[in-house]
Scaffold this motif. Structure first.
Motif, short mmCIF file in Angstrom:
data_model
loop_
_atom_site.label_atom_id
_atom_site.label_comp_id
_atom_site.label_asym_id
_atom_site.label_seq_id
_atom_site.Cartn_x
_atom_site.Cartn_y
_atom_site.Cartn_z
N THR A 65 0.86 -1.18 0.00
CA THR A 65 0.00 0.00 0.00
C THR A 65 0.90 1.23 0.00
N ARG A 111 1.39 5.49 -1.32
CA ARG A 111 0.82 6.76 -1.79
C ARG A 111 1.82 7.38 -2.75
N TYR A 115 2.48 3.18 3.35
CA TYR A 115 1.72 3.44 4.57
C TYR A 115 0.87 2.22 4.90
N THR A 116 0.35 2.21 6.13
CA THR A 116 -0.48 1.08 6.55
C THR A 116 -1.92 1.51 6.86
N THR A 117 -2.09 2.62 7.56
CA THR A 117 -3.46 2.99 7.96
C THR A 117 -3.94 4.26 7.26
N GLN A 118 -3.38 5.39 7.58
CA GLN A 118 -3.85 6.66 7.03
C GLN A 118 -3.03 7.05 5.82
N LYS A 119 -3.73 7.36 4.72
CA LYS A 119 -3.07 7.74 3.47
C LYS A 119 -2.39 9.10 3.63
N PRO A 120 -1.06 9.15 3.44
CA PRO A 120 -0.33 10.42 3.60
C PRO A 120 -0.60 11.36 2.42
N GLU A 121 -0.50 12.64 2.68
CA GLU A 121 -0.71 13.67 1.66
C GLU A 121 0.45 14.66 1.69
N THR A 175 -1.59 19.20 2.15
CA THR A 175 -2.56 19.05 3.24
C THR A 175 -3.65 20.10 3.18
#
Length: 174
Positions: free
Chosen positions: A52, A54, A93-99, A102
């Protein structure tokens, strides 16, 4: 089974989301990006494990000294830089998709940097087009049609960039 895959993918600078999504889906299917051509439309992948990830695109015609280190310290890996200021970043990433962006205001700033590049080029195209018309239509008929197409493409790009910025600005106001 093939271990290398090539994908040609046309994307627009004002909205690279579709290309980013395509790259993220390839990673999820186990295809790891290892090469992007100078123009950023040919992507080469090698077979690997599913992950996974981004992907995010940024446009910086002139980078400041700490630009690269800020991204790298935050865990982003630069996968491509080319085409006059484009950067493609990757971050697992594992949980929250980084941006990277922002806030909508940072996307607007990126689009304004693009407008600063495209607008003078558009006026230069118009100038050359007028010179070709004055020089005589018969001599340069094929070249005039090429310029008509280029001018149409530039009008489309500039319009889309401005429309996308207006959309982002209206989202900020809400």
């Amino acid at each position: 089974m093939k271990h290398i895959k090539t994908v040609w993918y046309w994307w627009w600078g004002w909205n690279p989301t579709h290309m980013e999504t395509m790259l993220e889906r390839m990673e999820a299917a186990g295809w790891k990006l290892f090469q992007v051509d100078f123009f950023g439309i040919r992507f080469r992948f090698t077979r690997g494990k599913e992950e996974t990830v981004r992907y995010s695109v940024d446009y910086q015609p002139e980078i400041e000294e700490d630009y690269l280190s800020i991204f790298e310290e935050d865990g982003w890996q630069m996968k491509w830089s080319g085409g006059g200021g484009w950067y493609l970043w990757r971050k697992p990433y594992t949980t929250q998709k980084p941006e990277i962006f922002t806030e909508n205001s940072s996307l607007i700033e990126r689009n304004n940097r693009l407008l600063k590049l495209l607008t003078p080029l558009f006026y230069m195209l118009l100038f050359i087009f007028v010179i070709l018309l004055i020089a005589g239509y018969e001599k340069f008929q094929w070249l005039i049609w090429v310029y008509v197409i280029l001018i149409g493409l530039y009008v489309y790009m500039l319009t889309q960039l401005r429309k996308y910025n207006q959309k982002l600005k209206s989202e900020i106001r809400e």
